[in-house]
Design an enzyme around this catalytic site. Sequence first.
Site, PDB file in Angstrom:
ATOM      1  N   ARG A 132       0.806  -1.222   0.000  1.00 16.59           N
ATOM      2  CA  ARG A 132       0.000   0.000   0.000  1.00 16.59           C
ATOM      3  C   ARG A 132       0.841   1.275   0.000  1.00 16.59           C
ATOM      4  NH1 ARG A 132      -2.702  -3.956   2.641  1.00 16.59           N
ATOM      5  NH2 ARG A 132      -4.916  -4.115   2.113  1.00 16.59           N
TER       6      ARG A 132
ATOM      7  N   HIS B 179      -0.953  -2.441  -4.528  1.00 18.72           N
ATOM      8  CA  HIS B 179      -0.408  -3.347  -5.548  1.00 18.72           C
ATOM      9  C   HIS B 179      -0.368  -2.764  -6.959  1.00 18.72           C
ATOM     10  CE1 HIS B 179      -0.059  -6.241  -2.463  1.00 18.72           C
ATOM     11  NE2 HIS B 179      -1.209  -6.862  -2.565  1.00 18.72           N
TER      12      HIS B 179
ATOM     13  N   HIS C 191       2.777 -12.614  -5.665  1.00 20.27           N
ATOM     14  CA  HIS C 191       1.635 -12.762  -4.759  1.00 20.27           C
ATOM     15  C   HIS C 191       1.076 -14.187  -4.737  1.00 20.27           C
ATOM     16  CE1 HIS C 191      -1.725 -11.369  -2.353  1.00 20.27           C
ATOM     17  NE2 HIS C 191      -1.223 -10.149  -2.365  1.00 20.27           N
TER      18      HIS C 191
ATOM     19  N   ASP D  14      -1.606  -9.735   8.366  1.00 23.08           N
ATOM     20  CA  ASP D  14      -1.537  -9.006   7.098  1.00 23.08           C
ATOM     21  C   ASP D  14      -0.538  -7.877   7.347  1.00 23.08           C
ATOM     22  OD1 ASP D  14      -1.934  -7.969   4.615  1.00 23.08           O
ATOM     23  OD2 ASP D  14      -4.103  -7.652   4.811  1.00 23.08           O
TER      24      ASP D  14
ATOM     25  N   GLU E 238       5.205 -12.216   0.842  1.00 12.60           N
ATOM     26  CA  GLU E 238       5.546 -11.249  -0.210  1.00 12.60           C
ATOM     27  C   GLU E 238       6.804 -10.503   0.195  1.00 12.60           C
ATOM     28  OE1 GLU E 238       1.780  -8.933  -0.737  1.00 12.60           O
ATOM     29  OE2 GLU E 238       0.982 -10.627   0.374  1.00 12.60           O
TER      30      GLU E 238
END
Length: 387
Positions: free
Chosen positions: A112, A137, A211, A283, A348
């Site tokens: 982000r 992304h 991803h 996350d 990631e």
Amino acid sequence: MAGPTRRQWFQAALPAAALLASCKSVDKGARGSVTVQEFGKLPNGETAQLFILKNRNGIETAITNYGGIIVTLKTYDARGLLADVALGFETLDGYLRPHPYFGAIIGRYGNRIGKARFTLDGVTYTLAKNDGENSLHGGVEGFDKKLWKARTEAGPGSQTLVLSYTSPDGEEGYPGTLQTEVRYTLSDDDSFRIDYLATTDKKTVVNLTNHTYFNLKGQGNGDILDHEIQINASRFTPVDEGLIPTGELRPVEGTPFDFRKPARIGARIDADDEQIRRGRGYDHNFVLDREGEGLSLAARVIEPSTGRGLEVWTTEPGMQFYTGNFLDGSLVGKGGKAYPRRSGFCLETQHFPDSPNQPAFPSTVLEPGKEYRSATVWKFITAQPKK
Ligand code: BGC
């Protein structure tokens, strides 16, 4: 308290990853191969291809040049059984409909950027808001939705797919023409390496990643909560409600983010913790305890019932650990399998989220005449299954 040294980290890992000599039968004369077939047509009539890379041991991956998407990834468990560990779709059509970036190359900026803007040399660049107030992304049509040029290279003991894409100046709001190359190499030592390379003709920001959602039981075989993960990070970047880093590098010590010793993904995923609530699980970007400049071990994951495992090595300073909290079972994937909440996890490798707006984070700025280079290796391993 200082984080564990590399040696302590490996020692801590040993019980979970008492690595087995693989029991699959290897044909000494076998060689790797690459084959190519048509994957489907894009709405503009262009054809996407599917490249199938195989190593001499039978590990296999199918990758399309649409989005550089890893469509399948077949690896061995401790009993020598292959399973496809990557979530995704059987046909190109699946990937043309909205989906949460299954298997794709993410660019120009993985993760982000707060308020979908950043300033370079006094000029403010505005990006599309595709995640609330923020940009996620790479924007509305990121690198995951581009048809990449493709060629293959065969080396001794390895097969490489080379993808390239030129992103025009201003695409998705980012300055500079970005020449991008992503190299996927499957080797006979059971490793899969991703090399990212980019150059620009104007000062810009870049943060490329992949991803892939993994489920080491095999895609579509339930949730990933029993997988055991070890992450070589003593700090992480806590986030606000919109999942933008606050700027703090917070110690994992005493939090559900401490994976310096192997732990079940599910053990603390619903803990009473503000950061866990904000991410609806994990996350978050972990600040890797790196050693040196080159590839450093970032994470090791073992699925205990099969003994199928994965190590992630990277040159990057960070890694987003995302536990598929937003998957909701509505997408039907390969073999007609549904993908419910937490049925895949992503690792990631990246620079930290929102770095263009966080002067204290490692820089994501790329200048003309310089090269952006990043590498990540997935090493496929096995461990004694737990029964
Ligand atoms: C992000 C998640 C997001 C997912 C799919 C991950 O990289 O961290 O917040 O939901 O990608 O878009």
